[in-house]
Design a protein around this motif. Structure first.
Motif, mmCIF file in Angstrom:
data_model
loop_
_atom_site.group_PDB
_atom_site.id
_atom_site.type_symbol
_atom_site.label_atom_id
_atom_site.label_comp_id
_atom_site.label_asym_id
_atom_site.label_seq_id
_atom_site.Cartn_x
_atom_site.Cartn_y
_atom_site.Cartn_z
ATOM 1 N N VAL A 15 -43.859 -64.143 134.615
ATOM 2 C CA VAL A 15 -44.935 -65.123 134.804
ATOM 3 C C VAL A 15 -45.802 -64.550 135.930
ATOM 4 O O VAL A 15 -45.674 -64.938 137.087
ATOM 5 C CB VAL A 15 -44.359 -66.509 135.178
ATOM 6 N N VAL A 16 -46.644 -63.585 135.550
ATOM 7 C CA VAL A 16 -47.369 -62.803 136.554
ATOM 8 C C VAL A 16 -48.800 -62.537 136.112
ATOM 9 O O VAL A 16 -49.124 -62.624 134.930
ATOM 10 C CB VAL A 16 -46.671 -61.444 136.801
ATOM 11 N N THR A 17 -49.621 -62.194 137.092
ATOM 12 C CA THR A 17 -50.986 -61.753 136.811
ATOM 13 C C THR A 17 -51.290 -60.413 137.475
ATOM 14 O O THR A 17 -52.380 -59.881 137.308
ATOM 15 C CB THR A 17 -52.012 -62.800 137.293
ATOM 16 N N ASP A 18 -50.320 -59.867 138.242
ATOM 17 C CA ASP A 18 -50.566 -58.628 138.976
ATOM 18 C C ASP A 18 -50.616 -57.400 138.076
ATOM 19 O O ASP A 18 -51.279 -56.418 138.391
ATOM 20 C CB ASP A 18 -49.528 -58.427 140.080
ATOM 21 N N LYS A 19 -49.903 -57.435 136.968
ATOM 22 C CA LYS A 19 -49.962 -56.360 135.980
ATOM 23 C C LYS A 19 -49.513 -56.937 134.643
ATOM 24 O O LYS A 19 -49.006 -58.059 134.580
ATOM 25 C CB LYS A 19 -49.129 -55.156 136.388
ATOM 26 N N HIS A 20 -49.690 -56.174 133.591
ATOM 27 C CA HIS A 20 -49.336 -56.675 132.263
ATOM 28 C C HIS A 20 -47.835 -56.983 132.222
ATOM 29 O O HIS A 20 -47.026 -56.171 132.693
ATOM 30 C CB HIS A 20 -49.701 -55.645 131.200
ATOM 31 N N PRO A 21 -47.445 -58.128 131.689
ATOM 32 C CA PRO A 21 -46.026 -58.493 131.654
ATOM 33 C C PRO A 21 -45.135 -57.447 130.982
ATOM 34 O O PRO A 21 -43.985 -57.272 131.365
ATOM 35 C CB PRO A 21 -46.020 -59.808 130.870
ATOM 36 N N TYR A 22 -45.667 -56.733 129.980
ATOM 37 C CA TYR A 22 -44.867 -55.712 129.298
ATOM 38 C C TYR A 22 -44.405 -54.620 130.261
ATOM 39 O O TYR A 22 -43.356 -54.015 130.052
ATOM 40 C CB TYR A 22 -45.646 -55.074 128.160
ATOM 41 N N GLU A 27 -39.642 -52.060 132.593
ATOM 42 C CA GLU A 27 -38.815 -51.694 133.743
ATOM 43 C C GLU A 27 -37.434 -52.354 133.649
ATOM 44 O O GLU A 27 -36.416 -51.723 133.975
ATOM 45 C CB GLU A 27 -39.515 -52.069 135.043
ATOM 46 N N ALA A 28 -37.394 -53.598 133.199
ATOM 47 C CA ALA A 28 -36.114 -54.291 133.037
ATOM 48 C C ALA A 28 -35.265 -53.594 131.969
ATOM 49 O O ALA A 28 -34.052 -53.410 132.146
ATOM 50 C CB ALA A 28 -36.348 -55.755 132.670
ATOM 51 N N ILE A 29 -35.900 -53.192 130.880
ATOM 52 C CA ILE A 29 -35.177 -52.479 129.819
ATOM 53 C C ILE A 29 -34.625 -51.155 130.356
ATOM 54 O O ILE A 29 -33.509 -50.756 130.020
ATOM 55 C CB ILE A 29 -36.077 -52.270 128.592
ATOM 56 N N ALA A 30 -35.385 -50.483 131.204
ATOM 57 C CA ALA A 30 -34.920 -49.220 131.783
ATOM 58 C C ALA A 30 -33.635 -49.424 132.579
ATOM 59 O O ALA A 30 -32.744 -48.556 132.564
ATOM 60 C CB ALA A 30 -36.009 -48.605 132.654
ATOM 61 N N ILE A 31 -33.511 -50.542 133.264
ATOM 62 C CA ILE A 31 -32.281 -50.845 134.007
ATOM 63 C C ILE A 31 -31.115 -50.962 133.038
ATOM 64 O O ILE A 31 -30.032 -50.424 133.270
ATOM 65 C CB ILE A 31 -32.442 -52.143 134.839
ATOM 66 N N GLU A 65 -31.980 -58.609 139.988
ATOM 67 C CA GLU A 65 -32.091 -57.998 141.318
ATOM 68 C C GLU A 65 -33.214 -56.970 141.351
ATOM 69 O O GLU A 65 -33.952 -56.886 142.334
ATOM 70 C CB GLU A 65 -30.774 -57.346 141.732
ATOM 71 N N TYR A 66 -33.345 -56.186 140.289
ATOM 72 C CA TYR A 66 -34.391 -55.174 140.235
ATOM 73 C C TYR A 66 -35.772 -55.839 140.285
ATOM 74 O O TYR A 66 -36.631 -55.433 141.072
ATOM 75 C CB TYR A 66 -34.269 -54.323 138.969
ATOM 76 N N LEU A 67 -35.994 -56.843 139.449
ATOM 77 C CA LEU A 67 -37.295 -57.522 139.437
ATOM 78 C C LEU A 67 -37.607 -58.118 140.808
ATOM 79 O O LEU A 67 -38.742 -58.022 141.287
ATOM 80 C CB LEU A 67 -37.330 -58.592 138.348
ATOM 81 N N CYS A 72 -41.647 -58.547 141.679
ATOM 82 C CA CYS A 72 -42.138 -59.407 140.591
ATOM 83 C C CYS A 72 -42.176 -60.837 141.138
ATOM 84 O O CYS A 72 -41.188 -61.338 141.666
ATOM 85 C CB CYS A 72 -41.215 -59.308 139.377
ATOM 86 N N SER A 73 -43.331 -61.473 141.043
ATOM 87 C CA SER A 73 -43.493 -62.764 141.722
ATOM 88 C C SER A 73 -42.753 -63.910 141.036
ATOM 89 O O SER A 73 -42.314 -64.846 141.706
ATOM 90 C CB SER A 73 -44.972 -63.099 141.868
ATOM 91 N N GLU A 74 -42.603 -63.837 139.712
ATOM 92 C CA GLU A 74 -41.916 -64.924 139.005
ATOM 93 C C GLU A 74 -41.568 -64.452 137.602
ATOM 94 O O GLU A 74 -42.341 -63.750 136.950
ATOM 95 C CB GLU A 74 -42.836 -66.150 138.934
#
Length: 99
Positions: A15-22, A27-31, A65-67, A72-74
């Motif tokens: 739930v962000v606007t700083d960059k595209h959610p994908y 990055e989460a998938i990479a973890i 934890e990574y996010l 990542c703000s939310e």
């Protein structure tokens, strides 16, 4: 908890606007992909993981934890976890008849 194989789906919804959610999702998938103890399959809406209870729960923890650590703000983490108390439960067992 027992040491049988369980499976789970993990879906991250930033739930962000700083960059595209994908980008956060990638990055989460990479973890998840870095894990050597959990089998995984990336899908269009969630990633399915399979391993013993401790390892699957550790992956869910590691993604969150990574996010958090990356700022990542939310985000929303949706999980579905299937556990069989007296043996393994695998994704192949559930989908084999459709292949």
């Amino acid at each position: 908890m027992h040491n049988f194989i369980i499976n789970a789906s993990i879906q991250i919804i930033p739930v962000v606007t700083d960059k595209h959610p994908y980008e956060w999702v990638d990055e989460a998938i990479a973890i998840i992909q870095q894990s050597t103890t959990v089998k995984h399959e990336v899908g269009p809406f969630a990633t399915v993981v399979e391993g013993n209870y401790e390892d699957v729960m550790a992956i869910i923890h590691d993604v969150n934890e990574y996010l958090y650590s990356r700022g990542c703000s939310e985000w929303i983490t949706n999980c579905q976890i299937q556990i069989r108390s007296n043996g393994n439960i695998t994704g192949d067992e559930k989908t084999e008849k459709f292949k």
